[in-house]
Scaffold this motif. Structure first.
Motif, PDB file in Angstrom:
ATOM      1  N   GLY A 137       0.859  -1.172   0.000  1.00 43.64           N
ATOM      2  CA  GLY A 137       0.000   0.000   0.000  1.00 43.64           C
ATOM      3  C   GLY A 137       0.897   1.224   0.000  1.00 43.64           C
ATOM      4  N   TYR A 138       0.743   2.081  -1.019  1.00 45.65           N
ATOM      5  CA  TYR A 138       1.667   3.205  -1.209  1.00 45.65           C
ATOM      6  C   TYR A 138       0.901   4.521  -1.211  1.00 45.65           C
ATOM      7  N   LEU A 139       1.279   5.413  -0.321  1.00 45.21           N
ATOM      8  CA  LEU A 139       0.762   6.777  -0.304  1.00 45.21           C
ATOM      9  C   LEU A 139       1.884   7.704  -0.745  1.00 45.21           C
ATOM     10  N   PRO A 140       1.871   8.156  -2.011  1.00 38.04           N
ATOM     11  CA  PRO A 140       2.948   9.018  -2.486  1.00 38.04           C
ATOM     12  C   PRO A 140       2.777  10.453  -2.030  1.00 38.04           C
ATOM     13  N   GLU A 141       3.806  11.232  -2.222  1.00 37.43           N
ATOM     14  CA  GLU A 141       3.728  12.658  -1.955  1.00 37.43           C
ATOM     15  C   GLU A 141       2.674  13.265  -2.870  1.00 37.43           C
ATOM     16  N   GLY A 142       1.743  14.021  -2.295  1.00 39.05           N
ATOM     17  CA  GLY A 142       0.694  14.631  -3.100  1.00 39.05           C
ATOM     18  C   GLY A 142      -0.501  13.735  -3.350  1.00 39.05           C
ATOM     19  N   ALA A 143      -0.362  12.422  -3.192  1.00 41.77           N
ATOM     20  CA  ALA A 143      -1.456  11.455  -3.361  1.00 41.77           C
ATOM     21  C   ALA A 143      -2.318  11.769  -4.570  1.00 41.77           C
ATOM     22  N   PRO A 144      -1.793  11.633  -5.801  1.00 43.58           N
ATOM     23  CA  PRO A 144      -2.579  11.969  -6.992  1.00 43.58           C
ATOM     24  C   PRO A 144      -3.842  11.119  -7.099  1.00 43.58           C
ATOM     25  N   THR A 145      -4.921  11.761  -7.486  1.00 43.11           N
ATOM     26  CA  THR A 145      -6.207  11.092  -7.680  1.00 43.11           C
ATOM     27  C   THR A 145      -6.820  11.631  -8.974  1.00 43.11           C
ATOM     28  N   TYR A 146      -8.065  11.220  -9.256  1.00 42.41           N
ATOM     29  CA  TYR A 146      -8.837  11.812 -10.342  1.00 42.41           C
ATOM     30  C   TYR A 146      -9.787  12.821  -9.699  1.00 42.41           C
ATOM     31  N   PRO A 147      -9.496  14.110  -9.785  1.00 48.62           N
ATOM     32  CA  PRO A 147     -10.220  15.101  -8.991  1.00 48.62           C
ATOM     33  C   PRO A 147     -11.706  15.204  -9.292  1.00 48.62           C
ATOM     34  N   GLU A 148     -12.115  14.843 -10.509  1.00 44.25           N
ATOM     35  CA  GLU A 148     -13.531  14.963 -10.849  1.00 44.25           C
ATOM     36  C   GLU A 148     -14.367  13.803 -10.314  1.00 44.25           C
ATOM     37  N   MET A 149     -13.726  12.742  -9.855  1.00 48.59           N
ATOM     38  CA  MET A 149     -14.451  11.582  -9.332  1.00 48.59           C
ATOM     39  C   MET A 149     -14.859  11.828  -7.883  1.00 48.59           C
ATOM     40  N   THR A 150     -15.970  11.229  -7.478  1.00 49.07           N
ATOM     41  CA  THR A 150     -16.333  11.263  -6.063  1.00 49.07           C
ATOM     42  C   THR A 150     -15.422  10.308  -5.297  1.00 49.07           C
ATOM     43  N   VAL A 151     -15.428  10.456  -3.989  1.00 50.74           N
ATOM     44  CA  VAL A 151     -14.608   9.578  -3.148  1.00 50.74           C
ATOM     45  C   VAL A 151     -15.002   8.122  -3.370  1.00 50.74           C
ATOM     46  N   THR A 152     -16.298   7.833  -3.364  1.00 49.41           N
ATOM     47  CA  THR A 152     -16.764   6.462  -3.554  1.00 49.41           C
ATOM     48  C   THR A 152     -16.371   5.927  -4.925  1.00 49.41           C
ATOM     49  N   ALA A 153     -16.529   6.749  -5.961  1.00 48.34           N
ATOM     50  CA  ALA A 153     -16.200   6.294  -7.317  1.00 48.34           C
ATOM     51  C   ALA A 153     -14.706   6.016  -7.459  1.00 48.34           C
ATOM     52  N   PHE A 154     -13.887   6.896  -6.879  1.00 44.88           N
ATOM     53  CA  PHE A 154     -12.442   6.701  -6.990  1.00 44.88           C
ATOM     54  C   PHE A 154     -11.999   5.437  -6.276  1.00 44.88           C
ATOM     55  N   LEU A 155     -12.488   5.234  -5.053  1.00 46.01           N
ATOM     56  CA  LEU A 155     -12.093   4.039  -4.311  1.00 46.01           C
ATOM     57  C   LEU A 155     -12.654   2.779  -4.976  1.00 46.01           C
ATOM     58  N   GLY A 156     -13.838   2.878  -5.583  1.00 41.98           N
ATOM     59  CA  GLY A 156     -14.366   1.746  -6.348  1.00 41.98           C
ATOM     60  C   GLY A 156     -13.489   1.423  -7.543  1.00 41.98           C
ATOM     61  N   PHE A 157     -12.978   2.458  -8.198  1.00 41.84           N
ATOM     62  CA  PHE A 157     -12.045   2.285  -9.312  1.00 41.84           C
ATOM     63  C   PHE A 157     -10.777   1.575  -8.845  1.00 41.84           C
ATOM     64  N   VAL A 158     -10.235   2.009  -7.708  1.00 45.53           N
ATOM     65  CA  VAL A 158      -9.041   1.367  -7.149  1.00 45.53           C
ATOM     66  C   VAL A 158      -9.329  -0.095  -6.816  1.00 45.53           C
ATOM     67  N   ALA A 159     -10.510  -0.369  -6.260  1.00 44.54           N
ATOM     68  CA  ALA A 159     -10.877  -1.748  -5.925  1.00 44.54           C
ATOM     69  C   ALA A 159     -10.899  -2.625  -7.167  1.00 44.54           C
ATOM     70  N   ARG A 160     -11.445  -2.108  -8.260  1.00 44.41           N
ATOM     71  CA  ARG A 160     -11.493  -2.900  -9.505  1.00 44.41           C
ATOM     72  C   ARG A 160     -10.094  -3.161 -10.038  1.00 44.41           C
ATOM     73  N   ILE A 161      -9.226  -2.137  -9.969  1.00 48.48           N
ATOM     74  CA  ILE A 161      -7.838  -2.329 -10.401  1.00 48.48           C
ATOM     75  C   ILE A 161      -7.171  -3.428  -9.580  1.00 48.48           C
ATOM     76  N   ARG A 162      -7.522  -3.473  -8.293  1.00 47.13           N
ATOM     77  CA  ARG A 162      -6.944  -4.482  -7.403  1.00 47.13           C
ATOM     78  C   ARG A 162      -7.574  -5.863  -7.592  1.00 47.13           C
ATOM     79  N   GLY A 163      -8.583  -5.954  -8.473  1.00 44.87           N
ATOM     80  CA  GLY A 163      -9.166  -7.254  -8.801  1.00 44.87           C
ATOM     81  C   GLY A 163     -10.428  -7.610  -8.053  1.00 44.87           C
ATOM     82  N   TYR A 164     -10.988  -6.670  -7.296  1.00 45.26           N
ATOM     83  CA  TYR A 164     -12.211  -6.945  -6.550  1.00 45.26           C
ATOM     84  C   TYR A 164     -13.432  -6.598  -7.394  1.00 45.26           C
ATOM     85  N   ARG A 165     -14.498  -7.364  -7.188  1.00 43.08           N
ATOM     86  CA  ARG A 165     -15.732  -7.153  -7.934  1.00 43.08           C
ATOM     87  C   ARG A 165     -16.929  -7.301  -7.002  1.00 43.08           C
ATOM     88  N   GLY A 166     -18.052  -6.703  -7.393  1.00 43.46           N
ATOM     89  CA  GLY A 166     -19.314  -6.912  -6.704  1.00 43.46           C
ATOM     90  C   GLY A 166     -19.288  -6.543  -5.239  1.00 43.46           C
TER      91      GLY A 166
END
Length: 242
Positions: free
Chosen positions: A80-109
């Protein structure tokens, strides 16, 4: 049992400039290492190499036995890596962004939803879960970055200034979270806040001009009559003068 983090003679050169110079250390499960140094000391570059975002010029870094250069995908599964500045997608909501990260990590449903909810609970983001990230304060943005690092419950955490931008109560909450997680993980925290080292870290590594100057417990480094801040200043000045 091998350490969860292994760094052996790691170096990084940018042309004629050496940012990291022959750095070695290991971190076992249950250790929280504070990585200290002045601006330009090589802290963030070392952490970027460990996280697989910068390729070393020499040396080796392993996460849970997986080489970050030769087997980067396997290494990052345990990180788990928290970089300097913690880049995100600013237009996404918190829930949408974390859901995106979950899918990248291989989680579904339902599993993905559970991971997102748990990460938001750990970082106390439920109240802003539907807000676009760009509308959040610096402190909340930092907590979103921390939530994505924790989402898959990795055994290794590499956190670059995790309390940057947080108010005193939020800093206390994040430090308490780190303390709770510490027994099951190997954690490296880059920080310039010496109070943070004394509050949550079991070891302190001091770096300047790309080289390790000290590696011990915060209490041992302080020594009779000398605070950690004084030790840090003296070691750094000695290195700069060399």
């Amino acid at each position: 049992m091998a350490a969860l983090i292994e760094i052996e003679r790691l170096s990084k050169r940018f042309g004629a400039f050496t940012a990291v110079d022959d750095v070695s250390f290991t971190v076992d499960r249950g250790e929280v290492v504070g990585f200290l140094g002045p601006n330009g000391a090589g802290k963030s570059t070392t952490m970027k190499m460990l996280a697989g975002f910068v390729t070393p010029s020499a040396g080796t870094a392993r996460i849970c036995g997986k080489d970050v250069v030769e087997d980067p995908v396997a290494a990052k599964r345990s990180l788990g890596y928290l970089p300097e500045g913690a880049p995100t997608y600013p237009e996404m909501t918190v829930t949408a962004f974390l859901g995106f990260v979950a899918r990248i990590r291989g989680y579904r449903g339902a599993e993905a939803a559970d991971r997102v909810a748990h990460a938001m609970g750990l970082t106390q983001l439920e109240g802003v879960r539907l807000q676009p990230i760009e509308t959040l304060s610096k402190g909340f943005k930092r907590r979103v970055g921390l939530a994505q690092a924790l989402l898959h419950d990795p055994p290794v955490l590499v956190l670059d200034e995790p309390t940057d931008g947080l108010d005193p109560n939020q800093k206390h909450e994040v430090r308490e979270l780190i303390r709770r997680m510490a027994p099951e993980k190997a954690i490296v925290i880059s920080t310039h806040i010496l109070e943070e080292v004394g509050a949550v870290c079991t070891r302190a590594i001091i770096i300047a001009r790309g080289r390790v100057l000290a590696d011990s417990t915060p209490a041992a480094l302080e020594a009779p009559g000398r605070t950690l801040e004084q030790v840090f200043r003296d070691l750094t000045m000695a290195r700069e003068a060399a």
